[in-house]
Design an enzyme around this catalytic site. Sequence first.
Site, mmCIF file in Angstrom:
data_model
loop_
_atom_site.group_PDB
_atom_site.id
_atom_site.type_symbol
_atom_site.label_atom_id
_atom_site.label_comp_id
_atom_site.label_asym_id
_atom_site.label_seq_id
_atom_site.Cartn_x
_atom_site.Cartn_y
_atom_site.Cartn_z
ATOM 1 N N LYS A 26 0.854 -1.188 0.000
ATOM 2 C CA LYS A 26 0.000 0.000 0.000
ATOM 3 C C LYS A 26 0.890 1.239 0.000
ATOM 4 O O LYS A 26 1.765 1.377 0.874
ATOM 5 C CB LYS A 26 -0.873 -0.049 1.252
ATOM 6 C CG LYS A 26 -2.162 0.704 1.163
ATOM 7 C CD LYS A 26 -2.995 0.338 2.386
ATOM 8 C CE LYS A 26 -4.281 1.088 2.444
ATOM 9 N NZ LYS A 26 -4.969 0.868 3.716
HETATM 10 C C1 E4P Z 1 -8.320 1.817 3.616
HETATM 11 O O1 E4P Z 1 -7.494 1.121 3.103
HETATM 12 C C2 E4P Z 1 -8.120 2.542 4.883
HETATM 13 O O2 E4P Z 1 -7.412 1.700 5.752
HETATM 14 C C3 E4P Z 1 -9.413 2.877 5.577
HETATM 15 O O3 E4P Z 1 -10.537 2.519 4.822
HETATM 16 C C4 E4P Z 1 -9.467 4.236 6.180
HETATM 17 O O4 E4P Z 1 -10.710 4.399 6.804
HETATM 18 P P1 E4P Z 1 -11.020 5.537 7.882
HETATM 19 O O5 E4P Z 1 -11.267 6.806 7.140
HETATM 20 O O6 E4P Z 1 -12.262 5.053 8.578
HETATM 21 O O7 E4P Z 1 -9.824 5.617 8.784
#
Ligand code: E4P
Length: 226
Positions: free
Chosen positions: A84
């Site tokens: 990522k």
């Molecule tokens: C996605 O890969 C992220 O980890 C995640 O969806 C972030 O979500 P949040 O805005 O609830 O922290």
Amino acid sequence: MKFFLDTAMIEEIKQAKAWGFLDGITTNPSLAAKTGRPFEDLAKEILKIVAPAPVSLEVVATDVDGMIREGLNLAQWGINVVVKIPMTEAGMAATQTLSQKHGIRINVTLVFSANQAILAAKAGASYVSPFIGRLDDVGQDGMKLIAEIVDIYKNYSFSTQVLVASVRHPMHVTEAARLGAHVATMPFGVLRQLFKHPLTDKGLAAFLEDWKKVPAPAKQPQTSKV
Ligand code: E4P
């Protein structure tokens, strides 16, 4: 549509797997921090539990060389690692090197605009993660962004999958599915909510109550043995 769980909690992952609705996992540094465990141990345990389903592990370097180094290392932790990488200039350079030169699957994260999604696809990302909940939080329409990205990717037959992230409630999942997004990654609580409807609970309670009124089968007459 694929359902990913957005968590680093082992028990949640095991439960979703047991339900049979787990197509992959996304993690991020904040989710990892909540577990209080060293990241490598934690990530390797998750990779093993869900293999061969993909698990996104995020780099924390911010320069190109650091991201590439970290990405190459993470990719060795399991066959199902997806690296990522944040949507930055350095991130897009690292994405191109890791995906095109090393064949590593990349999930480009922290995407908040259609143009960022175009860059991610052109860089060779396997997944793009638009954060819809965080857009909604600042008064923008997160779902509109998903519609734009799905349309644009169709225009150019990009193979990058639209991974709807920052999902906060079941309606986000329904809308993402209507728009044809490939994946929704959601917290455990949202996945559990997908099963629920008050009329299901009410209907089941009534059926079970009525079942008690159904007469038991008549006893068979005893036959004497010869
Ligand atoms: C996605 O890969 C992220 O980890 C995640 O969806 C972030 O979500 P949040 O805005 O609830 O922290």
